[in-house]
Scaffold this motif. Structure first.
Motif, PDB file in Angstrom:
ATOM      1  N   HIS A  14       0.820  -1.219   0.000  1.00  7.11           N
ATOM      2  CA  HIS A  14       0.000   0.000   0.000  1.00  7.11           C
ATOM      3  C   HIS A  14       0.853   1.269   0.000  1.00  7.11           C
ATOM      4  O   HIS A  14       0.449   2.286  -0.587  1.00  7.11           O
ATOM      5  N   GLY A  31      -7.175   5.493   6.164  1.00 12.17           N
ATOM      6  CA  GLY A  31      -6.937   4.447   5.174  1.00 12.17           C
ATOM      7  C   GLY A  31      -8.203   3.832   4.639  1.00 12.17           C
ATOM      8  O   GLY A  31      -8.385   3.719   3.415  1.00 12.17           O
ATOM      9  N   PHE A  80      -3.002   3.875   5.312  1.00 12.49           N
ATOM     10  CA  PHE A  80      -3.443   2.496   5.466  1.00 12.49           C
ATOM     11  C   PHE A  80      -2.235   1.551   5.489  1.00 12.49           C
ATOM     12  O   PHE A  80      -2.224   0.559   6.224  1.00 12.49           O
TER      13      PHE A  80
END
Length: 274
Positions: free
Chosen positions: A36, A204, A261
């Motif tokens: 991510h 997130g 996130f």
């Protein structure tokens, strides 16, 4: 409940509590966080540089593979992702309470969805290690084109879009209401970082929810207008945003949320209930 079912659930529960599986799953959260963080970096490049990379998780995996240490790291990440998939599959099978409890049933469904997602990303990591050009966007576009070539296919693509839109809205709501905190060992977090970790989770989930909702709307448009270019999932969603002056700044906020996130996933490696 039959004795056979009880026996299966007992053994599944014992397997789910396996310490090696727990350690691998916790390592998987670190890998998921790295994915991510790179995803967020690619989104920023799309916002300001018009990057041609896949602006989704598969693009992040491809970025890792380009590094000198990339394939080795991808193997480690794949193992962690598969461990997470197995753990979530057990959670989906066992659950915390009976099937008549709607909240528990919904959580088991979510666990099943997570299991499929983690397994899919792990499979993509393996394909990239093997030298394949794995792309989530290309896969979605190809399958959408195939569906739209059949009777009722365009309606089905639009229906899928509505489901993805609903998932995005649900994900944003899940984050905004801080429902994810029930899965965290908040009592073990130092007082000084507890709220920071929770805020990272909120940012997130809300950001990812917005991105998925946009992707869902584009799937609907793809079905209505017979435009397979729109049916590329997150890649199409983020690149569509980059085409508008106002969308660039929304994309920057989404990228910041996705990065948040990523950091939150790393915190889950320590504080997630497994």
């Amino acid at each position: 409940m039959s004795s056979t079912t009880s026996n299966v659930k007992y053994h599944a529960s014992r397997a789910a509590e396996s310490k090696p599986l727990e350690y691998l799953a916790r390592g998987g959260f670190i890998g998921y966080g790295i994915i991510h963080l790179l995803f967020a970096w690619i989104a920023l490049q799309v916002a300001f540089g018009g990057s041609g990379q896949e602006s989704d998780q598969s693009g992040a995996l491809q970025e890792i593979a380009r590094q000198s240490y990339g394939k080795g790291l991808l193997v480690v990440i794949a193992i962690g992702l598969f461990a997470m998939a197995i753990w979530q599959a057990f959670e989906a099978a066992i659950g915390e309470s009976g099937p008549r409890d709607r909240a528990a049933f919904a959580e088991r469904v979510l666990s099943g969805v997570r299991a499929v997602l983690y397994a899919y990303l792990g499979w993509m990591a393996v394909k990239i290690v093997q030298g394949a050009s794995a792309s989530m966007g290309d896969n979605y576009q190809s399958k959408s084109a195939g569906l739209m070539g059949s009777d009722g296919g365009r309606f089905l693509v639009s229906l899928i879009g509505l489901v993805v839109l609903g998932v995005g809205i649900g994900m944003a709501y899940y984050g905004w209401k801080r429902k994810f905190t029930k899965h965290l060992k908040t009592q073990e977090m130092p007082a000084g970082v507890r709220q920071s970790i929770i805020r990272l989770g909120v940012a997130g989930y809300v950001s990812k929810g917005i991105a998925y909702a946009i992707a869902g709307m584009l799937f609907v448009i793809a079905g209505v207008n017979y435009d397979t270019e729109k049916a590329r999932g997150l890649d199409a969603a983020l690149k569509t945003l980059a085409g508008y002056s106002w969308g660039v700044w929304l994309l920057v906020l989404i990228a910041a949320g996705i990065a948040a996130f990523g950091v939150y996933c790393m915190a889950q490696a320590k504080y997630r209930k497994i």
